[in-house]
Design a protein around this motif. Structure first.
Motif, PDB file in Angstrom:
ATOM      1  N   HIS A 181      71.650  61.987  72.952  1.00  0.00           N
ATOM      2  CA  HIS A 181      71.415  61.097  73.637  1.00  0.00           C
ATOM      3  C   HIS A 181      71.519  59.596  73.715  1.00  0.00           C
ATOM      4  N   GLY A 182      72.385  59.485  72.373  1.00  0.00           N
ATOM      5  CA  GLY A 182      71.034  57.990  72.790  1.00  0.00           C
ATOM      6  C   GLY A 182      69.429  56.947  73.345  1.00  0.00           C
ATOM      7  N   VAL A 225      59.879  58.560  65.639  1.00  0.00           N
ATOM      8  CA  VAL A 225      59.489  57.127  65.986  1.00  0.00           C
ATOM      9  C   VAL A 225      59.078  57.572  67.059  1.00  0.00           C
ATOM     10  N   ALA A 226      59.887  57.802  67.851  1.00  0.00           N
ATOM     11  CA  ALA A 226      59.879  58.397  69.056  1.00  0.00           C
ATOM     12  C   ALA A 226      59.011  58.742  69.280  1.00  0.00           C
ATOM     13  N   LEU A 227      59.011  60.358  69.030  1.00  0.00           N
ATOM     14  CA  LEU A 227      57.955  60.950  69.519  1.00  0.00           C
ATOM     15  C   LEU A 227      56.275  60.558  69.314  1.00  0.00           C
ATOM     16  N   VAL A 271      63.881  46.748  70.048  1.00  0.00           N
ATOM     17  CA  VAL A 271      64.840  45.829  68.966  1.00  0.00           C
ATOM     18  C   VAL A 271      64.321  47.067  68.486  1.00  0.00           C
ATOM     19  N   PHE A 272      65.157  48.545  69.018  1.00  0.00           N
ATOM     20  CA  PHE A 272      64.795  50.115  68.087  1.00  0.00           C
ATOM     21  C   PHE A 272      65.820  49.858  67.041  1.00  0.00           C
ATOM     22  N   TYR A 273      67.043  50.045  67.716  1.00  0.00           N
ATOM     23  CA  TYR A 273      67.951  50.329  66.729  1.00  0.00           C
ATOM     24  C   TYR A 273      67.994  49.677  65.607  1.00  0.00           C
ATOM     25  N   PRO A 274      67.536  47.716  65.113  1.00  0.00           N
ATOM     26  CA  PRO A 274      67.203  46.816  64.446  1.00  0.00           C
ATOM     27  C   PRO A 274      66.186  47.268  63.407  1.00  0.00           C
ATOM     28  N   LEU A 278      65.452  47.908  59.826  1.00  0.00           N
ATOM     29  CA  LEU A 278      64.749  47.516  58.730  1.00  0.00           C
ATOM     30  C   LEU A 278      63.781  48.467  58.066  1.00  0.00           C
ATOM     31  N   LEU A 279      63.682  49.463  58.351  1.00  0.00           N
ATOM     32  CA  LEU A 279      62.656  50.596  58.038  1.00  0.00           C
ATOM     33  C   LEU A 279      63.998  51.363  56.628  1.00  0.00           C
ATOM     34  N   ASP A 280      64.775  51.635  57.212  1.00  0.00           N
ATOM     35  CA  ASP A 280      65.950  51.866  56.546  1.00  0.00           C
ATOM     36  C   ASP A 280      65.974  51.771  54.901  1.00  0.00           C
ATOM     37  N   ASN A 281      65.960  50.331  55.586  1.00  0.00           N
ATOM     38  CA  ASN A 281      66.206  48.918  53.938  1.00  0.00           C
ATOM     39  C   ASN A 281      65.067  49.540  53.119  1.00  0.00           C
ATOM     40  N   ILE A 282      63.938  49.416  54.022  1.00  0.00           N
ATOM     41  CA  ILE A 282      62.628  48.915  52.909  1.00  0.00           C
ATOM     42  C   ILE A 282      62.337  50.860  52.891  1.00  0.00           C
ATOM     43  N   SER A 283      63.059  51.600  52.825  1.00  0.00           N
ATOM     44  CA  SER A 283      62.529  52.869  52.309  1.00  0.00           C
ATOM     45  C   SER A 283      63.814  53.334  51.028  1.00  0.00           C
ATOM     46  N   MET A 284      65.310  52.604  51.499  1.00  0.00           N
ATOM     47  CA  MET A 284      65.676  52.570  49.724  1.00  0.00           C
ATOM     48  C   MET A 284      65.242  51.920  49.025  1.00  0.00           C
TER      49      MET A 284
END
Length: 572
Positions: A181-182, A225-227, A271-274, A278-284
């Motif tokens: 539900h976004g 992350v929400a938790l 700024v949740f999704y941006p 960013l975290l996804d890019n760092i992890s990659m």
């Protein structure tokens, strides 16, 4: 039926593993605090002159104790005692938030990558000589090692106890439906994280559970992350619970903690999704895999989020501490006079420009201290004549609170004198510091006696004892004399050259001693003549005797304040 049994079996194993983890963390935290002793208290109460110092202090203490809750509860208690300003407390709380991220890194790096259960028993073996040592410090070190072992043993148990999500497809469907539900799902999981952390009162434990659930594929990265955001809100409940029985300034510190973390969560949601991108890019870049597609990539990425979230929140809001203070001043109103009374009024965090001026500042603080113990004695007088149990217990609790504050004040003023003694002082001023030590100690002894007096009164009250009219009249007469003596002491503490007050003090002490001797003799006669029973006589005389002790302490204060003795009074 067998499925239900398996679920219950898993649940009990998991809760037991979580219990081992929590107990290990509790043991570690308490052991570190014992090892540090008053040093921990001193660090928190002194390192608050600048926001950066407070943040660094909160970070170090929380990293050492592995419990942001322990740090914030200590902060609330010191604010309650007036030993830390509200601004200083907020700085420490900001640092405690950053320090709390260490636990998630430990779990991410060690708890999920390696099995440390193999070294836990050897570590316990190493701790045994320390545990059975007669030296308190070595014993605390042993407790720390055992706590450390139990913490990682609990982590291993939790890792092994959480099954793969494929074994529970029904649960997967439920979680998937909640996660689709976004923003609404993000808010829902944040609320879940807050509620569970409030219940457990241990954000580190809930963080560990979150990491394990991610590693096993139970929840996705966004929901994890929400938790964690919810946990940052839920962890503030411990300090707010501690502040419920504290003064208004301590309540403000606890509310500031809540507002600080709440603002951070709101900013993160904006700024949740941006931020997630960013975290996804760092992890990659670092791990070579995305937390969205590989559950094993989530723990380290989640720890990174936890750290960036708390550091960024602190960096953004540290400049708004004055505005945060204004906000909590509006939200938390002072309704009672006692809310603001536990504060060091004249001694600031640092010293004055010269050691000599600092002595003057100390004299003023001691005068304020003397007024507090006089007020404490006034509570004792009220306590004797309260018949309602609820009101009686409430006032008794307030007297106990005053006694603890007196202990803290003696310690803090003593430490301030230590600082002064390290400065450049004249010979006369150095001699003054010796008398100041004694004066502060004797005023604190009056506080102890006032507390003991309340306990004597409470013993008689609990036994439903009824003093005779004559006993009440005698107690009132003694109370009046002691009250006069305390009032005279306060006058002299504020004006040490008042010769009339000095002579009056000794006259009042003689009256108190004579009255006590007279009442003691009369008590023996009344018990012998069966005017009242022996036990009532004991309770009655305990009250009279404690009042006489207060009279002795008053004289000790006056002798220290005036730097005189009985032999030299006539020369003043």
């Amino acid at each position: 039926m067998s499925d239900l049994f398996e679920v219950l079996k898993w649940l009990f194993v998991f809760v037991g593993a979580l219990g081992v983890f929590l107990y290990g963390m509790k043991l570690m935290s308490e052991a570190v605090q014992k090892l540090a002793g008053d040093g921990m208290r001193g660090i928190l109460s002194r390192m608050t002159s600048k926001p950066f110092n407070g943040i660094l202090t909160g970070l170090v203490v929380t990293t050492a104790t592995q419990s942001s809750s322990a740090t914030t509860v200590m902060v609330v208690s010191f604010v309650n005692a007036g030993l830390i300003t509200l601004a200083g407390a907020i700085g420490i709380i900001m640092g405690a938030n950053i320090g709390s991220t260490v636990t998630s890194w430990i779990i991410s790096i060690f708890g999920l990558k390696f099995s440390l259960s193999a070294i836990t028993l050897p570590m316990v073996a190493i701790s045994l000589p320390f545990i059975f040592s007669s030296d308190a410090k070595r014993k605390s070190l042993g407790e720390f090692l055992i706590g450390f072992s139990l913490l990682f043993l609990g982590l291993d148990f939790m890792t092994d106890s959480i099954p793969d999500v494929s074994q529970f497809p029904e649960v997967l469907k439920i979680i998937a439906s909640w996660s689709s539900h976004g923003y609404l799902s993000i808010i829902l999981f944040a609320l879940i994280g807050a509620v569970f952390t409030m219940i457990a009162q241990a954000s580190s434990a809930i963080m560990a559970v979150t990491l394990f659930m991610c590693n096993k594929g139970w929840i996705g990265f966004d929901m994890a992350v929400a938790l964690v955001m919810g946990q940052n809100i839920g962890t503030t409940i411990t300090a707010n619970l501690a502040a419920m029985v504290a003064n208004v300034t301590a309540k403000k510190a606890a509310r500031a903690h809540l507002i600080f973390n709440l603002v951070g969560v709101i900013l993160c949601l904006v700024v949740f999704y941006p931020f997630m991108h960013l975290l996804d890019n760092i992890s990659m870049s670092v791990q070579g895999m995305s937390p969205y597609s590989e559950p094993s990539a989530i723990p380290l990425t989640l720890s990174l989020f936890h750290t960036i979230f708390n550091v960024a929140n602190t960096v953004i809001l540290v400049g708004f501490i004055p505005q945060l203070i204004k906000l909590v001043n509006v939200l938390v109103k002072s309704n009672k006079e006692e809310d603001e009374e536990f504060r060091l009024k004249f001694i600031s965090g640092g010293m004055m420009s010269t050691a000599e001026l600092s002595i003057v500042e100390t004299f003023k603080e001691i005068g304020f201290f003397a007024e507090r113990v006089q007020k404490m004695f006034g509570f004792d007088q009220e306590l004797l004549y309260i018949d309602n149990e609820k009101d009686h217990n409430k006032l008794l609790g307030r007297i106990e609170k005053y006694e603890k504050i007196c202990d803290n004040l003696e310690l803090e003023i003593g430490r301030y004198i230590n600082k002064i003694s390290e400065g450049k002082l004249s010979a006369a001023s150095k001699q003054k510091t010796i008398y100041i030590y004694r004066e502060v100690s004797e005023i604190e002894s009056i506080g102890d006696s006032c507390y003991n007096l309340s306990r004597h009164i409470n013993t008689a009250f609990s036994a439903k004892a009824q003093f005779t009219d004559n006993q009440h009249a005698n107690i009132k007469q003694m109370f009046n004399l002691v009250d006069f003596a305390l009032n005279n002491m306060v006058t002299l503490v504020k004006d040490r050259t008042n010769a009339e007050a000095i002579n009056k003090a000794y006259a009042l002490e003689n009256e108190i001693n004579d009255l006590r001797a007279k009442l003691k003799a009369q008590n023996i006669s009344d018990v012998g003549n069966q005017v009242y029973d022996y036990q009532l006589g004991v309770w009655y005389l305990d009250i009279i005797t404690e009042c006489e002790k207060i009279g002795d302490y008053i004289i000790n204060v006056i002798e220290a304040r005036t730097e005189t003795s009985r032999k030299t009074v006539s020369q003043i």
